[in-house]
Design a protein around this motif. Structure first.
Motif: not given
Length: 607
Positions: A144-173
């Motif tokens: 994942v591009d780090k510029r996308q992370l904030k919006n991705i996490f905001q969208d994931l908060i709205s997913l009521p059934k999400l129980s398993s998440l695996t995420i990796s970023c290709i840029e440092s922060m």
């Protein structure tokens, strides 16, 4: 892309609720055979229940491609199927994905249960619509591009059934703390595996005051600062299992600040690399983790971590519920007596009563000597380094998936069997090359070679003959990695027209080749000739990049007809612009995307 399939709509329109079965008496098998012979039973006349059973053995992609446009009945079967829709977009061409996105992902986004994405270009196309996947339970996002992370996490908060998440970023922060806080807000998340490359681990989270997370299993594939770990855990009162890639920093007693927020649910702790002193580690365990049942320590800095008496005291006084203790430490030493002194400390009555046994072996790399201390009975690691004497006392290691062979003597003397190994690393020195062909049959005595899916070759000059020979007995390998100083062996280059070479070229399944050395174009040509089903190729930047890309992207090159992704490593921003110019202005590819990842200095080309 969409194929025109025959349409049968006449007598199949109302077949959705119709069960078509052959009425055959149990004792009349001859009549049954006659009936089969006299009637042509087509696949589409099978009962709906049978079709639903068949669907269970197919992934959603294959099921959709096979049946979506066949006729109205099968479209209804697909639509009404209760099977979970699981989609994986790991390796596919750009044109295939464009069809897949339009025909499969968008129409079914409200029903999707599982989604796996690893291609950064595909993630670019989907991440803005993640909030539409309201039924999503499992999500894997890698690269994942780090510029996308904030919006991705905001969208994931709205997913009521999400129980398993695996995420990796290709840029440092700088820090991952604000992303931790976002993850803690995902309402029903139970499992999280996270790889965010951070440069500063010393920023401290505030302690949790409300709205704690339901996460039970958390894996951090990065470092975390010791001072930040306790505040981090205050958000996770339901946590049972914690795995950390690197633990660094110093111990500061925060017990007065936590207000009894930490629970006693955490029973499993795994640390791949400890970068703290044994003193800090002891205080850390004594103050916060006395309830541990499973403790797994790998690649600790030697020091006092190899002191068996100290471990015995810590376990007997502070972690009395501990039932599994796994330890593995490798370190360099020139002391010939150290190995015997270490193992004696782990052979006291305490260890015997616990039934925790250890092996202390030695191995050499070049002119350096190393000692490897690890626990057995059983050995629980997925990775095992095979040195000179590592396995003489063990009959079988069922947990090992990745076997790393450091030298030929270790292979020849090994008496241990590794029944579940799928990944093999082969390391050897230049002067051992002449023995390699005779060593290959030995592999079959220590592991099921046909089971291998990934081969890694590391260190020094690597013989193409060895690669060629290994693929003759490991036909299911799909990923080949060369991390060596160079490639040698002209004999293999000359034997490409031999009948045996042609057979191996037809039967091997290598789809991914990653080369981390500066080899010659003729070596690439050899590998592509040997592995003509290659889809993803990675190599280092070189001065002849124009000729390389011209060869690889040529429409007339039969050995690259399946290739749809190239990664050029060790590239600068200037190199990226140069590659972009070569590809676009020389019309090598008509439908392509090019991306540069600054952190890993890699240029991605996808078409």
């Amino acid at each position: 892309m969409k194929e025109i399939k025959r349409q049968r709509e006449d007598d199949l329109k109302d077949n959705d609720n119709k069960k078509q079965k052959l009425q055959v008496k149990p004792n009349d098998l001859n009549k049954f055979d006659d009936l089969i012979s006299s009637q042509r039973i087509s696949f589409e006349y099978l009962a709906n229940e049978i079709m639903y059973k068949i669907f269970e053995y197919l992934n959603f992609h294959h099921k959709y491609i096979a049946f979506s446009d066949l006729n109205i009945r099968f479209e209804n079967l697909l639509r009404n199927s209760k099977q979970h829709i699981e989609v994986s977009c790991s390796s596919m061409s750009k044109s295939t994905f464009e069809y897949y996105h339009k025909q499969i992902l968008i129409p079914n986004q409200y029903q999707m249960k599982s989604l796996h994405l690893t291609n950064p270009f595909i993630i670019d196309s989907i991440w803005k619509s993640l909030s539409n996947f309201i039924q999503l339970e499992i999500l894997h996002l890698n690269n994942v591009d780090k510029r996308q992370l904030k919006n991705i996490f905001q969208d994931l908060i709205s997913l009521p059934k999400l129980s398993s998440l695996t995420i990796s970023c290709i840029e440092s922060m700088k820090t991952a703390n604000h992303y931790f806080l976002d993850i803690f807000r995902i309402p029903n998340l139970k499992y999280c595996k996270m790889k965010l490359i951070t440069s500063a681990h010393n920023e401290i989270l505030p302690f949790c005051s409300k709205n704690a997370s339901l996460i039970e299993h958390f894996i951090i594939e990065d470092g975390i600062y010791l001072e930040n770990l306790i505040p981090f855990l205050s958000y996770l009162p339901q946590l049972h299992r914690l795995s950390i890639d690197r633990l660094s920093g110093k111990f500061v007693n925060q017990i007065n600040n936590r207000n009894s927020i930490l629970s006693n649910n955490l029973t499993h702790l795994s640390i791949k690399k400890t970068m703290i002193s044994m003193n800090c580690f002891e205080l850390f365990i004594q103050n916060y983790f006395t309830q541990l049942q499973v403790l797994n320590i790998s690649r600790a800095c030697a020091g006092e971590y190899i002191n068996g008496f100290r471990w015995e005291k810590l376990i007997s006084t502070s972690t009395q519920h501990l039932r599994i203790f796994a330890l593995q430490i490798s370190f360099k030493t020139n002391d010939p007596l150290m190995r015997e002194n270490i193992i004696q400390q782990f052979q006291s009555p305490f260890w015997q009563e616990k039934q925790w046994f250890f092996v202390c072996s030695s191995y050499s790399i070049m002119f350096d000597s190393y000692i490897n201390l690890y626990s057995i009975n059983p050995y629980r690691k997925k990775y095992f380094l095979l040195g000179n004497e590592n396995t003489t006392e063990i009959d079988s290691m069922t947990s090992v998936i990745h076997l790393d062979i450091q030298c030929e003597n270790a292979l020849m003397n090994c008496r241990t069997y590794f029944p579940n190994v799928t990944k093999l690393t082969f390391a050897c020195s230049d002067n051992e090359e002449k023995n390699k062909v005779s060593l290959l049959p030995t592999l079959n005595h220590i592991l099921p070679v046909k089971q291998l899916t990934t081969l890694h070759f590391v260190r020094f000059y690597q013989s193409l003959t060895l690669i060629y020979k290994l693929l003759t007995i490991a036909s299911n390998v799909h990923t080949l990695t060369l991390r060596v100083g160079g490639i040698s062996d002209k004999d293999a280059m000359l034997n490409q027209q031999s009948e045996k070479f042609q057979i191996i070229s037809k039967i091997n399944h290598v789809r991914n080749i990653f080369i981390y050395n500066r080899c010659q174009l003729e070596h690439i040509e050899f590998l592509l000739h040997l592995c003509p089903r290659i889809e993803d190729l990675s190599f280092s930047m070189n001065s002849n990049i124009r000729s390389w890309l011209t060869f690889l992207l040529s429409q007339e090159n039969e050995n690259t007809r399946h290739l749809h992704s190239i990664r050029v490593t060790d590239t600068s921003k200037y190199d990226f612009n140069r590659i972009k110019t070569i590809v676009q202005y020389n019309n090598l590819l008509k439908n392509n995307m090019i991306k540069y990842i600054c952190h890993c200095k890699t240029t991605f080309i996808w078409w």
